[in-house]
Design an enzyme around this catalytic site. Structure first.
Site, PDB file in Angstrom:
ATOM      1  N   HIS A 160      -4.616  -8.245  -5.014  1.00 13.82           N
ATOM      2  CA  HIS A 160      -4.560  -9.605  -3.491  1.00 13.82           C
ATOM      3  C   HIS A 160      -2.638 -10.467  -5.303  1.00 13.82           C
ATOM      4  O   HIS A 160      -2.453 -11.260  -5.286  1.00 13.82           O
ATOM      5  CB  HIS A 160      -5.107 -10.922  -3.986  1.00 13.82           C
ATOM      6  CG  HIS A 160      -4.927 -11.920  -2.444  1.00 13.82           C
ATOM      7  ND1 HIS A 160      -5.901 -11.827  -1.846  1.00 13.82           N
ATOM      8  CD2 HIS A 160      -3.667 -12.152  -1.877  1.00 13.82           C
ATOM      9  CE1 HIS A 160      -5.072 -12.116  -0.946  1.00 13.82           C
ATOM     10  NE2 HIS A 160      -4.549 -12.477  -0.902  1.00 13.82           N
ATOM     11  N   GLU A 168     -13.548 -11.242  -2.502  1.00 13.77           N
ATOM     12  CA  GLU A 168     -12.438 -11.051  -4.066  1.00 13.77           C
ATOM     13  C   GLU A 168     -13.346 -12.419  -4.764  1.00 13.77           C
ATOM     14  O   GLU A 168     -13.582 -13.598  -4.462  1.00 13.77           O
ATOM     15  CB  GLU A 168     -11.615 -11.928  -3.434  1.00 13.77           C
ATOM     16  CG  GLU A 168     -10.962 -10.949  -2.279  1.00 13.77           C
ATOM     17  CD  GLU A 168      -9.253 -11.092  -1.961  1.00 13.77           C
ATOM     18  OE1 GLU A 168      -8.586 -11.792  -2.032  1.00 13.77           O
ATOM     19  OE2 GLU A 168      -8.645 -10.395  -1.408  1.00 13.77           O
ATOM     20  N   ARG A 171      -5.376  -9.606   5.459  1.00 12.39           N
ATOM     21  CA  ARG A 171      -6.483 -10.304   4.968  1.00 12.39           C
ATOM     22  C   ARG A 171      -7.812  -9.366   4.685  1.00 12.39           C
ATOM     23  O   ARG A 171      -7.304  -7.594   6.267  1.00 12.39           O
ATOM     24  CB  ARG A 171      -7.239 -11.149   5.648  1.00 12.39           C
ATOM     25  CG  ARG A 171      -6.576 -12.872   5.723  1.00 12.39           C
ATOM     26  CD  ARG A 171      -6.521 -13.006   4.632  1.00 12.39           C
ATOM     27  NE  ARG A 171      -5.621 -14.799   4.245  1.00 12.39           N
ATOM     28  CZ  ARG A 171      -4.439 -15.288   3.283  1.00 12.39           C
ATOM     29  NH1 ARG A 171      -4.457 -13.330   2.589  1.00 12.39           N
ATOM     30  NH2 ARG A 171      -4.426 -16.272   2.780  1.00 12.39           N
TER      31      ARG A 171
END
Length: 321
Positions: free
Chosen positions: A272, A253, A224
């Protein structure tokens, strides 16, 4: 069980829940309609796991679902005190992302060791420049996070001949405790972060951690974003206190086009995507429907998250964080 109401938060692309036809009433919502539909739900499928809308809507009025399933490994965007204290069961998508993420990490390790980026750049310049690269066999990796993702990463790196130390919250067979991390970092050639985001892990990779690493060490985060203090990582890279880094997750993000992280020397940025392979959303939908079958039959659900810890505990199939 009589027909239940399943609220699906997020619909881009739609979740294919064909097996629930005639068995459940499916209601699809977005951030604006979630607060209204949440009290009608027996079960909530968090299909858009990048949003924090569930966390925001959960403390509202009305009844709450008995079961929440998130189509992600992490639950940090979901949890709030009211959900943690409730009787609602939370499950996650453990089992879908482990090997894809392990393969992605292995790809990064090979690419860094063999300087594929340098070869591509030299090819672009039409320059023939021989170099020597790093042999992976015999190098050492510290993988932080001893859940299924970390274990899959460890197995895959070990297959390349890398000596792997797996670090978890507590020590157990095959796993080093978090209190050993500081003494492991100075020996590591590769440091891979795959830990869950909790109060104890937030910011765990900051100035002190980077200062303990070798000047040649390579750092990878597929856990994370908030596990890393990004400013401290940038400072370590700019000062060449570590050899390089790859980030697949970020504090914020999506990463803005004008974010300075795009231009940091020695930093590889990916959006991601480490766990997302062809067909992954179909796998997520099938996993939810399999668990729904258990729920409808009154059987224990799989992948039940300990809401206080923030991950599936070690006593489920022997693998936890």
């Amino acid at each position: 069980m009589t027909e239940s109401t399943v609220v699906v938060f997020g619909d881009d692309p739609p979740a294919r829940l064909d097996r629930l036809a005639g068995r459940a009433r499916i209601l699809v919502c977005d951030e604006s309609s979630l607060p209204e539909l949440l009290p009608t739900a027996d079960a909530l499928l968090v299909w858009d796991f990048t949003s924090e809308a569930v966390r925001a809507a959960w403390p509202g009025s009305g009844r709450r679902p008995r079961w929440v399933h998130t189509a992600s490994a992490g639950v940090d965007r979901l949890m709030c005190p009211e959900l943690t204290e409730s009787a609602t069961v939370v499950t996650n998508a453990r089992g879908v992302f482990e090997q894809p993420i392990a393969e992605y990490v292995a790809g990064l390790v090979v690419a860094m060791a063999k300087d594929f980026y340098g070869s591509w750049e030299l090819q672009r310049q039409r320059r023939w420049r021989h170099r020597e690269t790093v042999r992976l066999a015999g190098t050492r990796a510290v993988v932080v996070g001893a859940g299924p993702i970390g274990r899959a990463i460890g197995r895959t790196l070990a297959a390349l001949g890398i000596v792997v130390d797996l670090v978890g919250r507590t020590a157990r067979e095959g796993v080093r405790g978090a209190d050993e991390l500081n003494k492991l970092l100075p020996e590591a050639d590769w440091v891979v972060c795959a830990a869950p985001l909790t109060g104890g892990t937030r910011g765990m990779f900051g100035r002190d951690a980077f200062a303990r690493m070798k000047s040649s060490a390579l750092f990878i985060n597929v856990g994370r974003g908030p596990l890393v203090v990004e400013d401290d990582l940038v400072a370590a890279l700019v000062a060449r206190r570590i050899g390089g880094a790859a980030l697949d997750v970020f504090e914020h993000e999506p990463l803005a086009a004008d974010d300075p992280l795009w231009d940091v020397p020695g930093l590889f940025v990916s959006p991601h995507m480490s766990g997302d392979t062809v067909g992954w959303r179909d796998q997520l939908a099938q996993q939810f429907q399999d668990n729904y079958d258990r729920w409808a039959a009154g059987k224990p659900l799989l992948n039940v998250v300990d809401k206080r810890l923030g991950y599936v505990p070690v006593d489920q199939k022997g693998e936890g964080g």
